[in-house]
Scaffold this motif. Structure first.
Motif, short mmCIF file in Angstrom:
data_model
loop_
_atom_site.label_atom_id
_atom_site.label_comp_id
_atom_site.label_asym_id
_atom_site.label_seq_id
_atom_site.Cartn_x
_atom_site.Cartn_y
_atom_site.Cartn_z
N GLN A 184 0.86 -1.18 0.00
CA GLN A 184 0.00 0.00 0.00
C GLN A 184 0.89 1.23 0.00
O GLN A 184 2.09 1.13 0.23
N LYS A 185 0.26 2.35 -0.19
CA LYS A 185 1.02 3.59 -0.25
C LYS A 185 1.90 3.80 1.00
O LYS A 185 3.03 4.28 0.90
N ASP A 186 1.37 3.41 2.15
CA ASP A 186 2.18 3.68 3.36
C ASP A 186 3.31 2.65 3.54
O ASP A 186 4.07 2.73 4.50
N ASP A 187 3.44 1.69 2.64
CA ASP A 187 4.60 0.81 2.66
C ASP A 187 5.79 1.49 1.99
O ASP A 187 6.92 1.00 2.04
N GLU A 188 5.52 2.60 1.33
CA GLU A 188 6.59 3.32 0.64
C GLU A 188 7.55 3.86 1.70
O GLU A 188 7.14 4.59 2.60
N ASP A 189 8.82 3.46 1.61
CA ASP A 189 9.77 3.85 2.65
C ASP A 189 11.17 3.42 2.23
O ASP A 189 11.36 2.86 1.16
N ILE A 190 12.12 3.67 3.14
CA ILE A 190 13.47 3.17 2.93
C ILE A 190 13.63 1.91 3.75
O ILE A 190 13.34 1.90 4.95
N TYR A 191 14.02 0.84 3.10
CA TYR A 191 14.19 -0.44 3.78
C TYR A 191 15.67 -0.75 3.88
O TYR A 191 16.41 -0.61 2.90
N THR A 192 16.09 -1.16 5.08
CA THR A 192 17.50 -1.41 5.31
C THR A 192 17.68 -2.84 5.78
O THR A 192 16.97 -3.29 6.68
N CYS A 193 18.62 -3.55 5.15
CA CYS A 193 18.96 -4.85 5.71
C CYS A 193 20.32 -4.71 6.39
O CYS A 193 21.21 -4.04 5.88
N ILE A 194 20.42 -5.30 7.56
CA ILE A 194 21.69 -5.30 8.27
C ILE A 194 22.15 -6.74 8.37
O ILE A 194 21.39 -7.61 8.81
N CYS A 195 23.36 -6.98 7.93
CA CYS A 195 23.91 -8.31 8.13
C CYS A 195 24.83 -8.24 9.34
O CYS A 195 25.72 -7.39 9.41
N THR A 196 24.58 -9.10 10.29
CA THR A 196 25.42 -9.18 11.49
C THR A 196 26.29 -10.41 11.35
O THR A 196 25.77 -11.51 11.19
N TRP A 197 27.59 -10.20 11.34
CA TRP A 197 28.50 -11.32 11.10
C TRP A 197 29.68 -11.31 12.05
O TRP A 197 29.97 -10.29 12.69
N THR A 198 30.34 -12.42 12.16
CA THR A 198 31.43 -12.57 13.12
C THR A 198 32.73 -12.84 12.38
O THR A 198 32.75 -13.59 11.41
N HIS A 199 33.78 -12.19 12.84
CA HIS A 199 35.09 -12.39 12.24
C HIS A 199 36.10 -12.31 13.38
O HIS A 199 36.11 -11.33 14.13
N GLY A 208 22.79 -2.11 4.03
CA GLY A 208 22.49 -1.47 2.75
C GLY A 208 21.01 -1.19 2.70
O GLY A 208 20.21 -1.92 3.28
N SER A 209 20.64 -0.11 2.01
CA SER A 209 19.24 0.30 2.00
C SER A 209 18.71 0.40 0.58
O SER A 209 19.47 0.60 -0.36
N ARG A 210 17.43 0.24 0.47
CA ARG A 210 16.76 0.47 -0.81
C ARG A 210 15.48 1.25 -0.56
O ARG A 210 14.87 1.11 0.49
N LYS A 211 15.10 2.02 -1.53
CA LYS A 211 13.85 2.75 -1.39
C LYS A 211 12.77 2.04 -2.17
O LYS A 211 12.98 1.63 -3.31
N LEU A 212 11.66 1.84 -1.50
CA LEU A 212 10.52 1.20 -2.16
C LEU A 212 9.52 2.26 -2.58
O LEU A 212 9.11 3.09 -1.77
#
Ligand code: NAG
Ligand code: NAG
Ligand code: NAG
Ligand code: NAG
Ligand code: NAG
Ligand code: NAG
Ligand code: NAG
Ligand code: NAG
Ligand code: NAG
Ligand code: NAG
Ligand code: NAG
Length: 536
Positions: A184-199, A208-212
């Motif tokens: 829906q219209k209110d789903d329009e936003d910036i979506y960010t995925c965060i990868c949490t990793w161990t080293h 990283g983010s994407r705009k929907l």
């Protein structure tokens, strides 16, 4: 190394900060620069997609940071910035890390490449301006893929994904691709995925983010009521949705106006209902327009009907299992035919406006093949492929070997022609790439891992400028695809190669299933011939 290539490399070298001293030592090919915007405090794991083998010995690659003085990077894993094999790692990125980095890499065959990376470091608050490509289509259910380099980081380090919508955590979402059902219209936003990793027992975040964008069909419903002559008192048209007056909050907007014709004094009231974005719920709603005059009221009802689609075929099939399976198989098989049939009506010419000259650049292995494979390959590439794609479908191909212009510098030609092509077509032969040893007496640019491949994969993977069509000639051989460069394996993993069923009479027909699949992956409309004439 011919003089021409050496000259080109020298020219390229001049522009790098290392200058002439390095250039005089050897000639190295500069690959295009990658650019990333990063967020302070996070970690960044970088592997150039043009790199064949990420497990190369540390000695064969050196990374340094450019600037007034060149800073060599270390391989010491305790350092915040270090490299290992083909990868460069930034842990806890600081604002001071912004800049350009260069790696010098010598391949086993003795070829030398420069990889260039530019990074710019920002604060978290700038996130809204640091998106990696936006999602903008009219699909009802949206798919938001985590940017590729973050996904790769997560795969390499076996990390975990979390997703954010704006600054809000989306609980329960831990996939590399976020799905937004019935957007829906209110789903329009910036979506960010965060990868949490161990080293080395420390936890890092990379994001990283994407705009929907939610684009939908906007519909206007006009309702005009005739109230009689000079009847402006109480002449009114109005819409009701499921019996309720129109609520602007729900993405509806109603405007009404009264019109009296000058001479006849005929009186009309018009109510226009605007639905900003038609969504699934509107299919269940009843839209009713009421016209009221001084003495009477009348109403008319309107409902949305779902257009006939191929979807009900599948859902209806659920009733009887056998029918369902049959329909699904049928649909899968015919899906390509359907898509090809309708393709000219969708996105006409969108692909065509890129001004590129070739529809596909065809690469294949030319060295270290056995006699039989070589014959098959040559037959496929020089006869079968052009006879269907060029003669029947009107595409324009650049076929390595056939279209090389004698006397033209190869390096330059390959770069230029790949940039002018809309698809990269890779022909895989049994054991492609298994033989990587370079014969010093000839110019082995077509061995997998050679120059055409490097440049092609770079354009396909890093710059995302072209999609790749993979065609497997004959069997894959016992080793599968594991011996291929990682860039290519990555592509194969994403979409399985189309197998050329050699020997099958049926397959060689231009309207066979094989050619339909190929055609489906090719641009919808062939490159304009006129573009070609302007180029030559
Ligand atoms: C950086 O490394 C190169 C060789 O990899 C070496 O020639 C150069 O002296 C080094 N520079 C510094 C400042 O250590
Ligand atoms: C790595 O760097 C740390 C700290 O700078 C140092 O103590 C360690 O000896 C180095 N390790 C190697 C293998 O050079
Ligand atoms: C990251 O670096 C900053 C300085 O740039 C420092 O204050 C902070 O403690 C570091 N964080 C970690 C987890 O090492
Ligand atoms: C960044 O660089 C400046 C000047 O070059 C220096 O003063 C500062 O300490 C550096 N900060 C970090 C976090 O390394
Ligand atoms: C590393 O470089 C040397 C030449 O400097 C080369 O002989 C060797 O094959 C290379 N190894 C790999 C795995 O790239
Ligand atoms: C993002 O970019 C826009 C336009 O360039 C600018 O107005 C806005 O301030 C930026 N936002 C942040 C948080 O930097
Ligand atoms: C990822 O999730 C698994 C299971 O939920 C957990 O065991 C692991 O520690 C997590 N890894 C990181 C880096 O958070
Ligand atoms: C990683 O991101 C998560 C979610 O924003 C946050 O809770 C966590 O503190 C971050 N960890 C590091 C090491 O930055
Ligand atoms: C609906 O009304 C508007 C404004 O009066 C008009 O411009 C438009 O052409 C009408 N549309 C239809 C389908 O009648
Ligand atoms: C409703 O539509 C009218 C005319 O199209 C426009 O002026 C008005 O701003 C719209 N109102 C809302 C809330 O969208
Ligand atoms: C309502 O309008 C329809 C035609 O649009 C007409 O047939 C019907 O008689 C009208 N009803 C009343 C109550 O006026």
């Amino acid at each position: 190394m011919d003089a021409c290539r050496l000259f080109l490399s020298l020219v390229l070298m001049m522009s790098t900060p290392r200058g002439k001293s390095e250039a005089s030592k050897s000639s190295c090919l500069n690959l295009d620069q990658d650019f990333y915007s990063l967020i302070k405090g996070e970690a960044f794991y970088y592997v150039s997609y043009a790199m064949d083998d990420t497990k190369l010995p540390d000695e064969n690659i050196t990374w340094y940071k450019n600037g007034p003085e060149i800073k060599n990077m270390t391989t010491n894993e305790t350092h915040r910035i270090h490299y290992h094999g083909g990868a460069l790692l930034f842990l806890n990125i600081s604002a001071n890390d912004s800049g350009t980095y260069t790696a010098r890499h010598i391949t086993p065959s003795g070829e030398c490449f420069y990889y260039h990376l530019k990074i710019e470091v920002f604060n978290e608050i700038n996130r809204e301006n640091l998106t990696f490509g936006s999602i903008k289509n009219s699909d009802q259910n949206k798919k938001i893929p985590c940017p590729q380099h973050i996904e790769d980081t997560c795969t390499t380090f076996n990390g975990n994904f979390t997703w954010f919508k704006g600054t809000n955590l989306l609980p329960g979402h831990h996939e590399a691709t976020l799905r937004v059902e019935n957007a829906q219209k209110d789903d329009e936003d910036i979506y960010t995925c965060i990868c949490t990793w161990t080293h080395n027992h420390k936890v890092y975040n990379s994001s990283g983010s994407r705009k929907l964008f939610v684009v939908g069909v906007r519909v206007k419903l006009n309702c005009t009521v005739y109230c009689g002559i000079n009847a402006k008192l109480d002449c009114k048209a109005s819409w009701r949705i499921n019996g309720e007056p129109v609520n602007q909050m729900n993405g509806y907007n109603e405007t009404t106006k009264l019109e009296i014709e000058d001479l006849s004094k005929n009186t009309f009231s018009t109510a226009i209902l605007t639905i900003e974005m038609v969504s699934a719920k509107d299919f269940q709603h009843e839209f009713k327009c009421y016209g009221s005059g001084l003495y009477t009221t009348n109403a008319t009802t309107f409902t949305f009907k779902q257009r006939e689609s191929i979807l009900p075929l599948i859902t209806a099939g659920v009733c009887v299992f056998v029918v369902g399976v049959f329909a699904a198989v049928l649909l899968k098989y015919f899906a390509i035919d359907l898509a090809l049939l309708f393709r000219p009506y969708f996105l006409p010419g969108r692909d065509n406006q890129d001004g590129r000259v070739y529809d596909a650049y065809v690469v294949y292995q030319t060295q270290s093949l056995d006699k039989e494979t070589e014959k098959k390959l040559s037959n496929f590439v020089t006869k079968t492929l052009p006879s269907v794609l060029e003669d029947k479908c009107g595409y324009r191909l650049f076929i390595q070997g056939r279209d090389d212009i004698p006397g033209e510098d190869r390096v330059e030609l390959v770069e230029r022609c790949i940039k002018q092509s809309r698809r990269l077509m890779v022909i895989l032969t049994p054991g492609s790439g298994s033989e990587m040893i370079k014969d010093p007496t000839s110019d082995h640019t077509s061995v997998i891992g050679g120059f055409d491949w490097q440049v092609g994969l770079h354009h396909a993977l890093v710059q995302r400028e072209m999609s790749v069509i993979l065609i497997q000639l004959g069997e894959t051989g016992s080793q599968g695809y594991t011996h291929l460069p990682p860039g290519l394996q990555h592509l194969i993993h994403k979409s399985a190669p189309i197998r050329w069923p050699e020997g099958l009479q049926k397959a060689s027909k231009w309207n066979s299933h094989f050619w339909k699949r190929v055609q489906y992956l090719m641009p919808a409309t062939p490159a304009k011939k006129s573009d070609l004439s302007t180029m030559i």
